[in-house]
Design an enzyme around this catalytic site. Structure first.
Site, PDB file in Angstrom:
ATOM      1  CB  CYS A   2      24.773  12.120  43.919  1.00 32.04           C
ATOM      2  SG  CYS A   2      26.052  11.718  42.998  1.00 32.04           S
ATOM      3  NE  ARG A  27      24.300  16.245  48.829  1.00 37.83           N
ATOM      4  CZ  ARG A  27      24.606  15.518  50.179  1.00 37.83           C
ATOM      5  NH1 ARG A  27      24.305  16.139  51.006  1.00 37.83           N
ATOM      6  NH2 ARG A  27      25.190  14.377  50.020  1.00 37.83           N
ATOM      7  CD1 TRP A  74      30.278  17.168  41.331  1.00 44.85           C
ATOM      8  CD2 TRP A  74      31.161  15.647  42.458  1.00 44.85           C
ATOM      9  NE1 TRP A  74      31.434  17.445  41.464  1.00 44.85           N
ATOM     10  CE2 TRP A  74      32.275  16.480  42.370  1.00 44.85           C
ATOM     11  CE3 TRP A  74      31.477  14.511  43.484  1.00 44.85           C
ATOM     12  CZ2 TRP A  74      33.419  16.327  42.609  1.00 44.85           C
ATOM     13  CZ3 TRP A  74      32.924  14.265  43.925  1.00 44.85           C
ATOM     14  CH2 TRP A  74      33.925  15.367  43.526  1.00 44.85           C
ATOM     15  CG  ASN A  98      25.996  10.545  47.623  1.00 50.82           C
ATOM     16  OD1 ASN A  98      26.747  10.574  46.780  1.00 50.82           O
ATOM     17  ND2 ASN A  98      25.892  11.028  48.909  1.00 50.82           N
ATOM     18  N   GLY A  99      27.142   7.640  46.185  1.00 50.77           N
ATOM     19  CA  GLY A  99      28.202   6.696  46.460  1.00 50.77           C
ATOM     20  C   GLY A  99      28.934   6.155  45.180  1.00 50.77           C
ATOM     21  CD  GLU A 481      41.596  27.774  54.639  1.00 48.85           C
ATOM     22  OE1 GLU A 481      41.997  26.909  54.155  1.00 48.85           O
ATOM     23  OE2 GLU A 481      40.006  28.287  54.288  1.00 48.85           O
ATOM     24  CE  LYS A 485      37.677  29.036  51.702  1.00 46.90           C
ATOM     25  NZ  LYS A 485      38.505  27.790  52.170  1.00 46.90           N
ATOM     26  CD  GLU A 488      37.936  26.098  48.370  1.00 49.89           C
ATOM     27  OE1 GLU A 488      37.633  25.365  47.969  1.00 49.89           O
ATOM     28  OE2 GLU A 488      38.081  26.673  49.141  1.00 49.89           O
ATOM     29  CG  HIS A 504      65.659  28.112  51.059  1.00 51.67           C
ATOM     30  ND1 HIS A 504      67.063  28.079  51.462  1.00 51.67           N
ATOM     31  CD2 HIS A 504      65.184  28.586  52.446  1.00 51.67           C
ATOM     32  CE1 HIS A 504      67.413  28.298  52.686  1.00 51.67           C
ATOM     33  NE2 HIS A 504      66.275  28.849  53.287  1.00 51.67           N
ATOM     34  CE  LYS A 600      30.653  22.856  52.736  1.00 50.40           C
ATOM     35  NZ  LYS A 600      31.609  24.023  53.150  1.00 50.40           N
TER      36      LYS A 600
HETATM   37  C1  AGP Z   1      37.730  23.940  51.571  1.00 47.62           C
HETATM   38  O1  AGP Z   1      37.228  25.191  51.133  1.00 47.62           O
HETATM   39  C2  AGP Z   1      37.371  23.038  50.624  1.00 47.62           C
HETATM   40  N1  AGP Z   1      36.092  22.964  50.290  1.00 47.62           N
HETATM   41  C3  AGP Z   1      37.925  21.939  50.955  1.00 47.62           C
HETATM   42  O2  AGP Z   1      39.202  21.713  50.734  1.00 47.62           O
HETATM   43  C4  AGP Z   1      37.333  20.968  52.230  1.00 47.62           C
HETATM   44  O3  AGP Z   1      37.972  21.694  53.180  1.00 47.62           O
HETATM   45  C5  AGP Z   1      37.948  19.552  52.114  1.00 47.62           C
HETATM   46  O4  AGP Z   1      37.049  18.760  51.225  1.00 47.62           O
HETATM   47  C6  AGP Z   1      37.617  18.910  53.467  1.00 47.62           C
HETATM   48  O5  AGP Z   1      36.290  18.797  53.670  1.00 47.62           O
HETATM   49  P1  AGP Z   1      35.629  18.441  55.143  1.00 47.62           P
HETATM   50  O6  AGP Z   1      36.085  19.483  56.155  1.00 47.62           O
HETATM   51  O7  AGP Z   1      34.168  18.400  55.147  1.00 47.62           O
HETATM   52  O8  AGP Z   1      36.330  17.088  55.502  1.00 47.62           O
END
Ligand code: AGP
Length: 605
Positions: A2, A27, A74, A98-99, A481, A485, A488, A504, A600
């Site tokens: 949040c 966020r 969130w 937040n938490g 990666e 990308k 997501e 395999h 985020k």
């Molecule tokens: C990456 O594009 C994602 N948003 C997610 O996998 C992110 O890398 C992961 O949550 C780790 O976040 P951090 O690097 O802030 O710990």
């Protein structure tokens, strides 16, 4: 995760808080709310949806107040809804959080037995009534100190009392909270962008620190009420750096910021007179590195991919064994950590719950901890024994791009530094590796100039349902990666795989509907990849290659990149994959900055 913000001062508090929430939208959230004094009492306005929806119900009142708190939610407990949105309140207090309150059920049952009634499904509301229980006899800050002793979990809180409209109280544990010191008032927020347009002076609160803020000043104490002196930091990046500028999306802006971000990561880290890594930047000493026998790296998501690539760099350059763990697995596998081992946490946000938990577990087991992190004042950075800041600037897009390439470069510098400390690298080799790093910004610029070609490739593939990314060696994590990308950002099912593993099993998936993107390095390994490409082509697969060699490959889509050494290829190779994912996501009409279901920083387990 949040977003929270509180303001007290001489400006229009509601306006300040709404603008602050806008700067926290990145966020990711599903509802929003604000609370303010309206002269006779506290007004609370909240709704499911976006801040613009909140404004539509807020500005019919034309509120004017000198104190306000706001929140973007969130959801973690309770569905996204108006009644679950923050701020939450009791008879005497209103707060944003937040938490996660882990023991909220037992506390809720206790409070219900005492006659309290609840209007939401959230864990947060329990805090309101718990504080209320003590605030009837104690000032707000003392009531909060008493109440919080009953609470297990993570929290960043901003609380206001209905009977004391002249102060805000903030408290944090395992969730970030920053105090902004402005000309016309004070701010409490989960992150600096919430108030960066109004002040660059900040105090980063640490776990267990409580701050009482009035229009005249602030006081930080521990949970016993004893004062704590905190330093005031100056934020170096500008508000515009936290805005999109001329780009359509934060993600594209941050892809284009990579030449500068890489340059900033390098700044002050190479001693060019001697072509050595500036060891002081890692906060580790040479003797420790000389004796270092083992490294464990742990992270989540994209940062975990950087960790996997870092293993290749550190083992091949410094010849020190490296274990890599997903942070969400690390603490549950009863890891074997020897006293003095180095544990590296890689985290852009510095607030990822799983990574923080792994870092704390490693520390408890006797490891020395190094945080490779992008956020000054974040929890990982402040709790680690040493920190290496990636300095890639605020990363707003949920999909990590510039932070990732900065993480790769940070691990490359670490590997060279470790090899030097152990006398395992000739100075001439060290110099050539470091010189090559200084050429990265211009080589990334060359790739970015090719964006139009990559956008054309995206047009041919944005309707597919599946995608394979294949690589060997250090390019295998980059294949992972590229797949992350794409999935997501565009919601296409994409898999990253070691190219040599296809035969395999996964090759059964290959047909004319299945695009396969190969990452081809300059080294001899490329010949193995050529064989894998033929395996896919002979089964009708549609092949795309990203390569730095000039060698032509027939009947495939080619994306060429500048050449560099075998380690920094990992950085150059990922740029086209970022652009491909971005353009496919845009063509599919996806919200590329705030993809569905994602946040985020994942500050909950
Ligand atoms: C990456 O594009 C994602 N948003 C997610 O996998 C992110 O890398 C992961 O949550 C780790 O976040 P951090 O690097 O802030 O710990």
């Amino acid at each position: 995760m949040c977003g929270i913000i509180g303001y007290i001062g001489s400006a229009d508090a509601v306006n300040v808080v709404i603008n602050g929430l806008r700067h926290l939208e990145y966020r990711g959230y599903d509802s929003a709310g604000v609370a303010y004094f309206n002269g006779t009492g506290v007004e609370i306005k909240k709704c499911k949806g976006k801040i613009r929806d909140l404004e539509s119900i807020l500005y019919t009142e034309k509120p004017s107040s000198r104190i306000a708190i706001g929140h973007t939610r969130w959801a973690t407990h309770g569905v996204p809804s108006e009644y679950n949105a923050h701020p939450h309140h009791s008879e005497t207090v209103v707060l944003v959080h937040n938490g996660i309150i882990e023991n909220y059920q037992e506390l809720k049952e206790e409070l219900l037995r005492e006659g309290y009634t609840f209007s939401s499904e959230t864990d947060t509301e329990v805090l309101c009534h718990l504080i209320d229980r003590y605030h009837r006899d104690l000032p707000l800050d003392e009531a909060l100190r008493k109440a919080i002793q009953r609470v297990r979990g993570s929290y960043a809180l901003v609380v206001l009392s209905k009977s004391q409209p002249d102060k805000l109280v903030g408290l944090r544990k395992d969730s970030p909270l920053v105090l902004g010191i402005g000309e016309d008032g004070y701010y409490l927020a989960s992150d600096v962008p919430a108030f960066l347009t109004r002040t660059k002076k900040v105090v980063f609160l640490d776990d267990g620190e409580l701050v009482v803020v009035s229009a005249e000043g602030y006081r930080v104490t521990d949970l016993n009420g004893d004062s704590i002196q905190k330093s005031i930091e100056e934020i170096t990046w500008s508000p515009s750096m936290a805005d999109k500028g001329e780009f359509k999306h934060y993600m594209l802006k941050e892809i284009y910021e990579q030449p500068r971000a890489i340059a900033d990561t390098l700044r002050g880290r190479i001693i060019q007179e001697s072509w050595k890594v500036n060891i002081a930047e890692f906060g580790l000493d040479e003797d420790y590195l000389k004796r270092l026998k083992r490294v464990t790296i742990s992270a989540c998501g994209t940062s975990w991919h950087a960790a996997l690539a870092g293993k290749y760099m550190i083992e091949q350059i410094a010849r020190v064994p490296v274990d890599v763990d997903l942070a969400s697995e690390f603490r549950y596998r009863e890891p074997i950590i020897q006293e003095g081992d180095l544990f590296i946490a890689i985290t852009q946000s510095g607030e990822t719950a799983d990574t923080l938990a792994a870092q704390r577990e490693a520390s408890r087991l006797g490891a020395k901890t190094l945080s490779i992190c992008n956020v000054l004042g974040s929890t990982s950075a402040r709790e680690a024994d040493s920190v290496f800041f990636t300095h890639s600037g605020p990363e707003i897009g949920v999909a990590s791009t510039k932070a990732f390439t900065s993480q790769l470069l940070s691990l490359y510098l670490f590997a060279i530094m470790l090899a030097s400390a152990k006398g395992r690298i000739e100075q001439s080799h060290c110099e050539s590796l470091l010189r090559e790093a200084t050429l990265l910004p211009e080589k990334i610029e060359m790739i970015l100039k090719n964006e139009a070609l990559i956008a054309e490739v995206a047009k041919r593939y944005f309707k597919v349902r599946d995608f394979f990314f294949l690589g060997r060696g250090i390019l295998y994590p980059i294949a992972l990666e590229g797949a992350l990308k794409l999935k997501e950002i565009s919601y296409i099912h994409a898999e990253g795989y070691p190219a040599g593993e296809m035969k395999h099993g996964p090759i059964a998936l290959i047909d004319e509907e299945m695009p396969v993107l190969f990452l081809i390095q300059r080294s001899e390994l490329r010949k193995k990849i050529y064989a894998n490409i033929e395996e896919v082509k002979s089964r009708g697969g549609r092949v795309i290659v990203v390569k730095s060699t000039e060698e032509p490959i027939g009947n495939v889509e080619s994306i060429n990149i500048p050449s560099t050494n075998q380690y920094l290829e990992s950085i150059l190779m990922v740029i086209p994959l970022q652009l491909l994912a971005y353009h496919i996501g845009v063509l599919r009409g996806c919200d590329v900055d705030q993809p569905r279901n994602l946040a985020k920083s994942v500050t909950v387990e």
